[in-house]
Design a protein around this motif. Structure first.
Motif, PDB file in Angstrom:
ATOM      1  N   UNK A   8      -0.026  11.443  -3.450  1.00 10.80           N
ATOM      2  CA  UNK A   8       0.881  10.424  -3.905  1.00 10.80           C
ATOM      3  C   UNK A   8       0.203   9.632  -5.027  1.00 10.80           C
ATOM      4  N   UNK A   9       0.563   9.951  -6.224  1.00  9.70           N
ATOM      5  CA  UNK A   9      -0.017   9.295  -7.382  1.00  9.70           C
ATOM      6  C   UNK A   9       0.306   7.809  -7.356  1.00  9.70           C
ATOM      7  N   UNK A  10      -0.683   7.013  -7.643  1.00 16.73           N
ATOM      8  CA  UNK A  10      -0.489   5.575  -7.678  1.00 16.73           C
ATOM      9  C   UNK A  10      -0.621   4.882  -6.341  1.00 16.73           C
ATOM     10  N   UNK A  11      -0.877   5.635  -5.285  1.00 19.89           N
ATOM     11  CA  UNK A  11      -1.032   5.048  -3.952  1.00 19.89           C
ATOM     12  C   UNK A  11      -2.459   4.536  -3.770  1.00 19.89           C
ATOM     13  N   UNK A  12      -2.598   3.480  -2.988  1.00 23.17           N
ATOM     14  CA  UNK A  12      -3.904   2.973  -2.608  1.00 23.17           C
ATOM     15  C   UNK A  12      -4.216   3.485  -1.218  1.00 23.17           C
ATOM     16  N   UNK A  24      -0.955   2.883   0.856  1.00 20.32           N
ATOM     17  CA  UNK A  24      -0.004   1.829   0.529  1.00 20.32           C
ATOM     18  C   UNK A  24       0.679   2.265  -0.752  1.00 20.32           C
ATOM     19  N   UNK A  25       1.982   2.536  -0.663  1.00 20.51           N
ATOM     20  CA  UNK A  25       2.730   3.103  -1.773  1.00 20.51           C
ATOM     21  C   UNK A  25       4.148   2.547  -1.762  1.00 20.51           C
ATOM     22  N   UNK A  26       4.628   2.126  -2.900  1.00 17.23           N
ATOM     23  CA  UNK A  26       5.984   1.563  -3.013  1.00 17.23           C
ATOM     24  C   UNK A  26       6.226   0.441  -2.012  1.00 17.23           C
ATOM     25  N   UNK A  27       5.230  -0.427  -1.884  1.00 15.65           N
ATOM     26  CA  UNK A  27       5.326  -1.612  -1.027  1.00 15.65           C
ATOM     27  C   UNK A  27       5.479  -1.308   0.455  1.00 15.65           C
ATOM     28  N   UNK A  28       4.917  -0.188   0.896  1.00 16.40           N
ATOM     29  CA  UNK A  28       4.891   0.089   2.334  1.00 16.40           C
ATOM     30  C   UNK A  28       3.668   0.921   2.687  1.00 16.40           C
ATOM     31  N   UNK A  29       3.270   0.823   3.947  1.00 16.51           N
ATOM     32  CA  UNK A  29       2.170   1.618   4.476  1.00 16.51           C
ATOM     33  C   UNK A  29       2.746   2.909   5.034  1.00 16.51           C
ATOM     34  N   UNK A  30       2.063   4.035   4.739  1.00 19.21           N
ATOM     35  CA  UNK A  30       2.546   5.347   5.145  1.00 19.21           C
ATOM     36  C   UNK A  30       1.379   6.150   5.712  1.00 19.21           C
TER      37      UNK A  30
END
Length: 61
Positions: free
Chosen positions: A1-5, A19-25
């Motif tokens: 997931x590009x751009x994820x922390x 943490x991606x698109x304002x949610x934890x996954x």
């Protein structure tokens, strides 16, 4: 997931929490299965507890 922390990564790197698109996954790398954990760290910890992933919950505590 590009751009994820990446928040958490297990020892063999087969699972991670990002943490991606304002949610934890929670992501399983082998099959790219994604489980939404919520928008806050507290939500994420609660969801991990609910799905029986106390092992991860304890590492994040």
């Amino acid at each position: 997931m590009a751009g994820a922390t990446i928040i958490w990564l297990n020892g063999d790197k087969s699972e991670q929490i990002a943490y991606f698109n304002n949610e934890y996954v929670l992501i399983t790398i082998a099959d790219m299965k994604k489980i939404s954990l919520g928008v806050t760290m507290e939500d994420a910890k609660e969801k991990l507890n609910e799905i029986g992933r106390d092992d991860i919950y304890k590492e994040l505590a």
